[in-house]
Write an enzyme that holds these catalytic residues in place. Structure first.
Site, mmCIF file in Angstrom:
data_model
loop_
_atom_site.group_PDB
_atom_site.id
_atom_site.type_symbol
_atom_site.label_atom_id
_atom_site.label_comp_id
_atom_site.label_asym_id
_atom_site.label_seq_id
_atom_site.Cartn_x
_atom_site.Cartn_y
_atom_site.Cartn_z
ATOM 1 N N ARG A 150 0.826 -1.206 0.000
ATOM 2 C CA ARG A 150 0.000 0.000 0.000
ATOM 3 C C ARG A 150 0.860 1.256 0.000
ATOM 4 O O ARG A 150 0.548 2.248 -0.680
ATOM 5 C CB ARG A 150 -0.934 0.004 1.204
ATOM 6 N N GLN A 191 -10.318 11.313 5.536
ATOM 7 C CA GLN A 191 -10.306 9.895 5.888
ATOM 8 C C GLN A 191 -9.172 9.173 5.166
ATOM 9 O O GLN A 191 -8.896 8.014 5.466
ATOM 10 C CB GLN A 191 -11.637 9.251 5.497
ATOM 11 N N HIS A 231 -7.838 8.932 10.144
ATOM 12 C CA HIS A 231 -7.429 7.525 10.183
ATOM 13 C C HIS A 231 -5.919 7.330 10.196
ATOM 14 O O HIS A 231 -5.443 6.214 9.992
ATOM 15 C CB HIS A 231 -8.041 6.764 9.003
ATOM 16 N N CYS A 247 12.720 0.784 15.016
ATOM 17 C CA CYS A 247 12.857 2.162 15.478
ATOM 18 C C CYS A 247 14.315 2.614 15.383
ATOM 19 O O CYS A 247 15.230 1.862 15.717
ATOM 20 C CB CYS A 247 12.367 2.262 16.921
ATOM 21 N N GLY A 270 -15.840 13.341 -2.303
ATOM 22 C CA GLY A 270 -15.304 12.021 -2.618
ATOM 23 C C GLY A 270 -15.456 10.990 -1.524
ATOM 24 O O GLY A 270 -14.596 10.122 -1.368
ATOM 25 N N CYS A 274 -14.495 14.589 -8.836
ATOM 26 C CA CYS A 274 -14.092 15.731 -8.000
ATOM 27 C C CYS A 274 -13.072 16.606 -8.715
ATOM 28 O O CYS A 274 -13.048 17.827 -8.536
ATOM 29 C CB CYS A 274 -13.502 15.243 -6.676
#
Length: 304
Positions: free
Chosen positions: A101, A136, A154, A203, A245, A289
Site C-alpha cells: 500500500r 479519511q 485515520h 525504530c 469524494g 471531483c
C-alpha cells in the site's frame, strides 16, 4: 463527551463502522440543489471552510479504494490484516500488505481536486479566511499538493509508530527496509515472505530498536481523541462545509457533514453519485471531483 468521541473506529483502510446509531433526522431533508452560482455566492461569504475528503479523491489519482475487486490482498480480506491481532500474530504478512500500500501511495501524484483545495487554502489565508481539510485518506496527497491545515482521522501510511517507545516519524523510504524490497505483491499465488521480526522495520531512536507499525488506525482501535477534538472544534466554527469524494457510510466521518448541516450551515457534496447523507445537504454536485471542485473553489469575482 462530544458526539465524535462517542464513536469507536473499526477500520484503518479508509473505512470504519459506527458503534452507536444516531436517532432521528438531524435536519429537515429535501433534495439538494446543484446550483453552482448559488454555491459560489455562499463560498464568497464564508470565513471558515471545512472540507471533508474521502477515498474518492485519492481514487482519481489512481489509488485503489479497497472495495470490490480491491478488497482482497492475496487470499485475505483487507480488514483481516488491518487489525492489532493480525499484526501481533503475523507481523511479516501485515507489513507486506502495508508495504504494498505504501509503495502504491508513494507512486501517485495529487490530482486537480487536491490542487484546487491547496490553492484555495493558500489564497484565502491571505484574505484572513481559513480552510481546513478533514480527511479519511491515509495517503499524503493533500500535503503533496500543498495543503497545510490537514486533520487525518485515520492516520497516515507515510508515518510509522514504535511499539516500544511510541515515537511517530514520517517515513517515505522505499522500500521501508531492505527485507521488504520487492515484497508485498497482492497476487494470490504469491507465498508469504515470512520475514523474521528483527528484520522488519525497526525504530531508529537511540537505545530502542523497537518494532515499528504503520501509524494508521487498525480495525478495533479507537480513533485519536486529540484529532477528533480538533475536528469537533472545526465543525463547530465552520460557516461552509464541503463533503468531497466520500460514500458517507464510514463512521464517524459520515456524520461530520450532517452535524454541520444541523446548525443551518450550507453543506455541499461533491461525488460521483448520491450518497445516504445527500438528503441532509444544501448542494450536491455530481461528477469527478477533479472536474467539479476546481470550478467551485476558484477565485470569486468578489475577492481582492
Amino acid at each position: 463527551m462530544t458526539m465524535l468521541l462517542q464513536y469507536r473506529a473499526v477500520v484503518s483502510l479508509g473505512r470504519c463502522m459506527a458503534t452507536h446509531v444516531t436517532r432521528g433526522p438531524l435536519v429537515d431533508t429535501a433534495r439538494p440543489k446543484s446550483d453552482m452560482s448559488e454555491f459560489r455566492e455562499a463560498f464568497s461569504k464564508a470565513k471558515h471552510i471545512a472540507i471533508i475528503t474521502g477515498a474518492g479523491v485519492s481514487a482519481e489519482s489512481g489509488l485503489p479504494t479497497f472495495r470490490g475487486e480491491h478488497e482482497k490482498w492475496r487470499k485475505w480480506q483487507s480488514q483481516d490484516l488491518a487489525s492489532p491481532e493480525a499484526f501481533s500474530r503475523y507481523p511479516s504478512r501485515v507489513w507486506e500488505f502495508y508495504h504494498h500500500r505504501r509503495e502504491v501511495a508513494l507512486s501517485k501524484k495529487p490530482n486537480s481536486a487536491h490542487v484546487a483545495i491547496a490553492e484555495c487554502e493558500a489564497r484565502l489565508k491571505k484574505q484572513g479566511r481559513s480552510v481546513v481539510v478533514i480527511t479519511q485518506c491515509i495517503d499524503d496527497l493533500h500535503q503533496q499538493a500543498g495543503s497545510k491545515h490537514v486533520l487525518r482521522v485515520h492516520g497516515s501510511l507515510i508515518e510509522t509508530r514504535c511499539l516500544t517507545c511510541g515515537d511517530v516519524t514520517v517515513n517515505k523510504r522505499s522500500p521501508i527496509c531492505a527485507s521488504l524490497k520487492n515484497k508485498g505483491s497482492p497476487d494470490p499465488n504469491v507465498a508469504d515472505a515470512d520475514i523474521p521480526v528483527d528484520k522488519l522495520p525497526r525504530c531508529s531512536e537511540s537505545d530502542c530498536h523497537g518494532l515499528l507499525r504503520p501509524n494508521v488506525v487498525f480495525f478495533g482501535e479507537t480513533l485519536n481523541s486529540h484529532i477528533l477534538t480538533k475536528v469537533e472544534k472545526e465543525l463547530e466554527v465552520c460557516d461552509l462545509c464541503l463533503v468531497v469524494g466520500t460514500s458517507s457510510i464510514v463512521y464517524p466521518a459520515a456524520m461530520f457533514g450532517p452535524q454541520v448541516a444541523s446548525r443551518g450551515v450550507p453543506v455541499a457534496e461533491f461525488n460521483l453519485r448520491m450518497t445516504p447523507k445527500s438528503e441532509y445537504f444544501t448542494y450536491h454536485f455530481q461528477g469527478p471531483c477533479g472536474t467539479t471542485l476546481p470550478a467551485a473553489l476558484a477565485r470569486h469575482e468578489s475577492e481582492v
